[in-house]
Enzyme design. Structure first.
Site, PDB file in Angstrom:
ATOM      1  N   ASP A 128      11.540  14.086  92.897  1.00  0.00           N
ATOM      2  CA  ASP A 128      11.670  15.761  92.286  1.00  0.00           C
ATOM      3  C   ASP A 128      10.413  16.398  91.654  1.00  0.00           C
ATOM      4  O   ASP A 128       9.943  17.816  91.404  1.00  0.00           O
ATOM      5  CB  ASP A 128      12.328  14.817  90.103  1.00  0.00           C
ATOM      6  CG  ASP A 128      13.129  13.199  90.606  1.00  0.00           C
ATOM      7  OD1 ASP A 128      14.117  13.893  89.966  1.00  0.00           O
ATOM      8  OD2 ASP A 128      12.542  12.718  91.154  1.00  0.00           O
ATOM      9  N   PHE A 129       9.097  15.673  92.127  1.00  0.00           N
ATOM     10  CA  PHE A 129       8.112  16.455  92.239  1.00  0.00           C
ATOM     11  C   PHE A 129       7.513  16.981  92.943  1.00  0.00           C
ATOM     12  O   PHE A 129       6.345  17.822  92.715  1.00  0.00           O
ATOM     13  CB  PHE A 129       6.582  15.280  91.669  1.00  0.00           C
ATOM     14  CG  PHE A 129       7.252  14.486  90.904  1.00  0.00           C
ATOM     15  CD1 PHE A 129       7.956  14.572  89.644  1.00  0.00           C
ATOM     16  CD2 PHE A 129       6.166  12.627  90.609  1.00  0.00           C
ATOM     17  CE1 PHE A 129       8.209  13.412  88.498  1.00  0.00           C
ATOM     18  CE2 PHE A 129       6.415  11.711  89.248  1.00  0.00           C
ATOM     19  CZ  PHE A 129       7.026  12.454  88.358  1.00  0.00           C
ATOM     20  N   GLU A 147       0.914  17.905  92.292  1.00  0.00           N
ATOM     21  CA  GLU A 147       1.357  18.171  93.537  1.00  0.00           C
ATOM     22  C   GLU A 147       1.154  19.376  94.709  1.00  0.00           C
ATOM     23  O   GLU A 147       1.071  19.684  95.604  1.00  0.00           O
ATOM     24  CB  GLU A 147       2.977  17.787  93.670  1.00  0.00           C
ATOM     25  CG  GLU A 147       3.648  16.793  93.184  1.00  0.00           C
ATOM     26  CD  GLU A 147       3.275  15.882  91.937  1.00  0.00           C
ATOM     27  OE1 GLU A 147       2.826  14.740  91.778  1.00  0.00           O
ATOM     28  OE2 GLU A 147       2.710  16.123  90.887  1.00  0.00           O
ATOM     29  N   GLU A 186      -0.735  10.728  95.748  1.00  0.00           N
ATOM     30  CA  GLU A 186      -1.177   9.536  94.497  1.00  0.00           C
ATOM     31  C   GLU A 186      -0.756   8.107  94.548  1.00  0.00           C
ATOM     32  O   GLU A 186       0.007   7.922  94.750  1.00  0.00           O
ATOM     33  CB  GLU A 186       0.015  10.172  93.143  1.00  0.00           C
ATOM     34  CG  GLU A 186      -0.032  11.745  93.038  1.00  0.00           C
ATOM     35  CD  GLU A 186       0.773  12.297  92.416  1.00  0.00           C
ATOM     36  OE1 GLU A 186       0.577  13.130  92.189  1.00  0.00           O
ATOM     37  OE2 GLU A 186       1.778  11.400  92.208  1.00  0.00           O
ATOM     38  N   PHE A 241       8.159  11.217  93.585  1.00  0.00           N
ATOM     39  CA  PHE A 241       9.315  11.244  93.799  1.00  0.00           C
ATOM     40  C   PHE A 241      10.091  12.562  93.653  1.00  0.00           C
ATOM     41  O   PHE A 241       8.474  13.392  93.987  1.00  0.00           O
ATOM     42  CB  PHE A 241       9.638  10.856  91.979  1.00  0.00           C
ATOM     43  CG  PHE A 241       9.829   9.496  91.216  1.00  0.00           C
ATOM     44  CD1 PHE A 241      10.576   8.542  91.301  1.00  0.00           C
ATOM     45  CD2 PHE A 241       8.299   8.949  90.805  1.00  0.00           C
ATOM     46  CE1 PHE A 241      10.491   7.414  90.839  1.00  0.00           C
ATOM     47  CE2 PHE A 241       8.346   7.734  90.328  1.00  0.00           C
ATOM     48  CZ  PHE A 241       9.294   6.553  90.670  1.00  0.00           C
ATOM     49  N   HIS A 291      13.728  11.666  87.170  1.00  0.00           N
ATOM     50  CA  HIS A 291      12.751  11.306  89.161  1.00  0.00           C
ATOM     51  C   HIS A 291      13.954   9.978  89.716  1.00  0.00           C
ATOM     52  O   HIS A 291      14.522   9.304  90.791  1.00  0.00           O
ATOM     53  CB  HIS A 291      12.289   9.553  88.276  1.00  0.00           C
ATOM     54  CG  HIS A 291      11.266  10.324  87.448  1.00  0.00           C
ATOM     55  ND1 HIS A 291      11.914  10.196  85.672  1.00  0.00           N
ATOM     56  CD2 HIS A 291       9.771   9.656  87.936  1.00  0.00           C
ATOM     57  CE1 HIS A 291      10.192  10.387  85.337  1.00  0.00           C
ATOM     58  NE2 HIS A 291       8.950  10.311  86.834  1.00  0.00           N
TER      59      HIS A 291
END
Length: 327
Positions: free
Chosen positions: A85-86, A60, A29, A83, A129
Site C-alpha cells: 500500500d505504501f 517511501e 524500513e 506494505f 495495509h
C-alpha cells in the site's frame, strides 16, 4: 532440494546474490537490526553489515528515489516496502523516474533495482495495509512485475529480478510467507522472467491464477480430479512480461478459461489476461464465456469474516468450474 518457507526462500535469494555481487544491497524500513516487518531479513544485518543492509527513514518517496539513483550509478538495490500500500507514496520516483530513464537516455542508463512489496489481505491488517495493486504497475511501460506463488518460484524469480537491468516490482503475498515447499539449493538456480508454469495438468478447463490464490486453485484442482473433472492450472509467475503463449495453448487444449486472483475486479489484471485470449486464435476454441473470479470492489475489511468474504473462496472456484462445464 531443501524444504523451506516462502519467507526463507526470499531471504536465501537475497543472501546468495549479495555474496555473489558486492553491488547488491538491501534497504528499507526496519530491514536491519529488526530484521524486517515480517522477519524476512533476520540475520542479514549481522552477515553483511550496515552499509549493505540499510535501515532508512520512514519515507517511501525518499527510499525509492535513493534506490533509483543508486541503480543508475551502478549499484543493484533491493528495496523492501513494508506494505505494498505504501508504494503510493513512492510512485513518482518509481513511475516517472526509474521506469522511464532507460528509454529517455536511449538505453545508456540502466536501472537495476528490485522493489519488494508484501501485498494482499489475510492478515487482519485492514484497508490501508492489505491491497493488491499489481495492476497499477503492469500499466507502466519500463517496469517488470513478478508475483511468485511458491517458495521455489520466490527464490528463482527474485534472483532473476536482482540480475535484471530494469526496475522490477516483486510482489510477495504476506500469507504465503509461512508456506513451505521444496527449493533448489543450487546458487545458480534462476527462473527467467516471462516464463509461466503449468502447476497441474488438465484437459477440461484452464484456470489461470497467481500469488495467494494459486495454492487455493491447485487444491480445488486436486479435489475435483477425484470427481472426474480435469483442471489445468497455469501460473504466469510474471505478469510483465507475460507468458501469453502458455495461456493461449492451454485454452486451445481445454476450451474453457477461469481467471482467479484476489485484487479488486474492476480494472484488475485478470481483464488483461482475458483480452490476450480473446484477441488470439484461442478465442475460436472457447466453448463457454471466460469467468473472472476476483476480489470485491471494496476496501479490505478489518473484521476477519468480512475479510475472508472479499476474496474468492474454494467453494466459489468450484462453483465457477461447474458453471463453465454446465454441471
Amino acid at each position: 532440494m531443501k524444504e523451506m518457507t516462502y519467507k526463507d526462500a526470499v531471504k536465501t535469494a537475497m543472501c546468495e546474490e549479495m555474496r555473489r555481487d558486492e553491488n547488491v544491497f538491501l534497504m528499507g524500513e526496519d530491514v536491519g537490526i529488526y530484521g524486517g516487518a515480517f522477519g524476512v531479513s533476520v540475520g542479514m544485518f549481522e552477515e553483511f553489515g550496515k552499509d549493505r543492509v540499510r535501515d532508512t527513514p520512514i519515507s517511501e518517496a525518499a527510499i525509492v528515489g535513493a534506490a533509483a539513483g543508486a541503480a543508475v550509478t551502478g549499484m543493484r538495490p533491493i528495496v523492501e516496502i513494508m506494505f505494498m500500500d505504501f508504494t503510493t507514496i513512492a510512485m513518482d520516483s518509481l513511475v516517472n523516474q526509474a521506469a522511464k530513464m532507460r528509454y529517455m537516455f536511449g538505453g545508456k542508463a540502466k536501472v537495476p533495482m528490485v522493489l519488494r512489496c508484501p501485498g494482499g489481505s489475510g492478515t487482519g491488517a485492514a484497508a490501508q495495509h492489505s491491497q493488491s495493486l499489481e495492476a497499477w504497475f503492469c500499466h507502466v511501460p519500463g517496469l517488470k512485475v513478478v508475483v511468485p506463488g511458491t517458495p521455489k518460484d520466490a527464490k528463482g524469480l527474485l534472483k532473476a529480478a536482482i540480475r535484471d537491468n530494469n526496475p522490477v516490482v516483486f510482489v510477495e503475498q504476506k500469507t504465503l510467507y509461512k508456506v513451505k515447499g521444496p527449493v533448489p539449493e543450487d546458487e545458480d538456480f534462476i527462473i527467467p522472467l516471462g516464463e509461466g508454469e503449468i502447476k497441474h495438468e488438465g484437459k477440461d478447463v484452464t484456470i489461470v491464477s497467481y500469488g495467494r490464490m494459486l495454492p487455493r486453485v491447485i487444491k480445488v484442482a486436486e479435489e475435483m480430479e477425484k470427481e472426474g473433472v480435469s483442471i489445468e492450472v497455469v501460473d504466469p509467475r510474471t505478469l510483465v512480461p507475460l507468458d501469453k503463449e502458455m495461456i493461449i495453448n492451454s485454452v486451445k487444449k481445454t476450451g474453457r478459461l477461469i481467471l482467479v486472483n484476489e485484487a479488486a475486479k474492476t480494472g484488475g489484471y485478470l481483464g488483461e489476461i482475458a483480452s490476450v485470449v480473446t484477441e488470439s486464435e484461442a478465442f475460436d476454441y472457447l466453448d463457454s464465456p471466460i469467468i473472472r473470479l476476483a476480489g470485491l470492489d471494496v476496501p479490505i475489511p478489518y473484521n476477519p469474516e468480512l475479510e475472508k468474504a472479499v476474496v474468492p473462496s474454494e467453494e466459489q472456484i468450484k462453483s465457477a468450474v461447474n458453471k463453465t462445464l454446465n454441471r
